[in-house]
Design a protein around this motif. Structure first.
Motif, short mmCIF file in Angstrom:
data_model
loop_
_atom_site.label_atom_id
_atom_site.label_comp_id
_atom_site.label_asym_id
_atom_site.label_seq_id
_atom_site.Cartn_x
_atom_site.Cartn_y
_atom_site.Cartn_z
N GLY A 199 38.54 2.32 77.82
CA GLY A 199 39.71 2.20 78.68
C GLY A 199 39.22 2.25 80.11
N GLY A 200 40.11 2.05 81.03
CA GLY A 200 39.73 2.01 82.44
C GLY A 200 39.30 3.37 82.97
N PRO A 201 38.76 3.38 84.21
CA PRO A 201 38.36 4.65 84.82
C PRO A 201 39.60 5.53 85.04
N GLY A 202 39.50 6.77 84.65
CA GLY A 202 40.63 7.69 84.82
C GLY A 202 41.71 7.55 83.77
N ALA A 203 41.47 6.78 82.72
CA ALA A 203 42.49 6.59 81.67
C ALA A 203 42.59 7.78 80.72
N GLY A 204 41.64 8.71 80.78
CA GLY A 204 41.70 9.89 79.93
C GLY A 204 40.71 9.91 78.78
N LYS A 205 39.73 9.02 78.80
CA LYS A 205 38.77 8.93 77.71
C LYS A 205 38.01 10.24 77.49
N SER A 206 37.41 10.74 78.55
CA SER A 206 36.60 11.96 78.42
C SER A 206 37.45 13.17 78.05
N SER B 263 48.26 2.51 83.73
CA SER B 263 48.49 1.56 84.82
C SER B 263 47.36 1.66 85.85
N ASP B 264 47.13 0.57 86.55
CA ASP B 264 46.10 0.55 87.59
C ASP B 264 46.35 1.63 88.63
N ASP B 265 47.61 1.80 89.04
CA ASP B 265 47.94 2.81 90.05
C ASP B 265 47.64 4.22 89.54
N ALA C 237 37.74 12.77 92.35
CA ALA C 237 36.70 12.67 93.38
C ALA C 237 36.59 13.94 94.21
N ALA C 238 37.67 14.69 94.30
CA ALA C 238 37.65 15.91 95.11
C ALA C 238 36.67 16.95 94.57
N THR C 239 36.38 16.88 93.27
CA THR C 239 35.50 17.89 92.67
C THR C 239 34.32 17.32 91.89
N SER C 240 34.31 16.02 91.62
CA SER C 240 33.30 15.46 90.71
C SER C 240 31.92 15.27 91.34
N GLY C 241 31.88 14.94 92.60
CA GLY C 241 30.60 14.63 93.22
C GLY C 241 30.03 13.29 92.77
N ARG C 242 30.83 12.50 92.09
CA ARG C 242 30.37 11.21 91.57
C ARG C 242 30.44 10.15 92.65
N SER C 243 29.37 9.38 92.79
CA SER C 243 29.32 8.32 93.80
C SER C 243 30.27 7.17 93.48
N ASP C 244 30.69 7.06 92.23
CA ASP C 244 31.57 5.96 91.84
C ASP C 244 33.05 6.31 91.87
N ASP C 245 33.39 7.51 92.31
CA ASP C 245 34.80 7.91 92.42
C ASP C 245 35.35 7.55 93.79
N THR C 246 35.40 6.24 94.08
CA THR C 246 35.94 5.74 95.33
C THR C 246 36.97 4.67 95.02
N THR C 247 37.82 4.38 96.00
CA THR C 247 38.85 3.35 95.81
C THR C 247 38.21 2.01 95.48
N GLU C 248 37.22 1.62 96.27
CA GLU C 248 36.57 0.31 96.08
C GLU C 248 35.91 0.19 94.72
N THR C 249 35.14 1.19 94.34
CA THR C 249 34.44 1.14 93.05
C THR C 249 35.43 1.15 91.90
N CYS C 250 36.47 1.96 92.01
CA CYS C 250 37.47 2.02 90.97
C CYS C 250 38.15 0.64 90.81
N ARG C 251 38.53 0.04 91.92
CA ARG C 251 39.17 -1.29 91.85
C ARG C 251 38.23 -2.32 91.21
N ASN C 252 36.93 -2.25 91.53
CA ASN C 252 35.97 -3.16 90.91
C ASN C 252 35.90 -2.96 89.40
N ARG C 253 35.96 -1.71 88.97
CA ARG C 253 35.87 -1.41 87.54
C ARG C 253 37.13 -1.78 86.79
N ILE C 254 38.29 -1.72 87.47
CA ILE C 254 39.56 -2.05 86.83
C ILE C 254 39.67 -3.54 86.59
N THR C 255 39.18 -4.37 87.52
CA THR C 255 39.34 -5.82 87.38
C THR C 255 38.38 -6.42 86.39
#
Length: 147
Positions: free
Chosen positions: A10-17, A117-119, A129-147
């Motif tokens: 599923g998409g990033p943030g969809a609840g997989k983990s 939903s994408d939103d 992103a506030a607590t993960s420290g992950r470099s991929d938890d950004t708006t741009e990267t998330c949008r790239n992964r969703i499309t």
């Protein structure tokens, strides 16, 4: 008896983990998060680390063979017989690499697909992103992964 897996995607943030962690506790299956495997390898300083870092930071897929190789090593190293593979496959190329590199030793039981939903995904990723420290938890990267 071959090891058995259930693909969870599923998409990033969809609840997989989140759901895989719950299933791991309930069923006793081993949760393998592809993102975590890649981030651990990225931090390891291996030859593959730089390529993985570039892909993760841009929000693009790591080459399928590299991803499957990390999964194969994690499965072989584990004493578990059942696995929840979180975040895989993300492409048809991922699936083909799986079939070529590991399918003869591991039986795929099925797939779980989480939709959101994408939103909602973007909101969850930015909250994480506030607590993960992950470099991929950004708006741009998330949008790239969703499309």
């Amino acid at each position: 008896m071959p090891k058995q897996v259930l693909f969870v995607f599923g998409g990033p943030g969809a609840g997989k983990s989140t759901q895989c962690q719950r299933l791991e506790q309930t069923l006793g299956w081993k949760h393998l998060c592809v993102g975590d495997l890649l981030r651990n390898e990225k931090a390891s300083g291996t030859v593959q680390a730089q390529l993985i870092a570039q892909c993760i930071d841009k929000g693009i897929l790591v080459p399928s063979g590299t991803t499957v190789d990390l999964l194969k090593k994690a499965i072989e190293k584990s004493t578990h017989t059942h696995f929840l593979i979180d975040g895989f496959p993300r492409s048809l190329q991922n699936l083909h690499a799986w079939e070529q590199q590991i399918s003869h030793n591991v039986h795929v039981l099925g797939c779980l697909h989480f939709e959101c939903s994408d939103d909602a995904m973007l909101s969850r990723v930015l909250a994480r992103a506030a607590t993960s420290g992950r470099s991929d938890d950004t708006t741009e990267t998330c949008r790239n992964r969703i499309t």
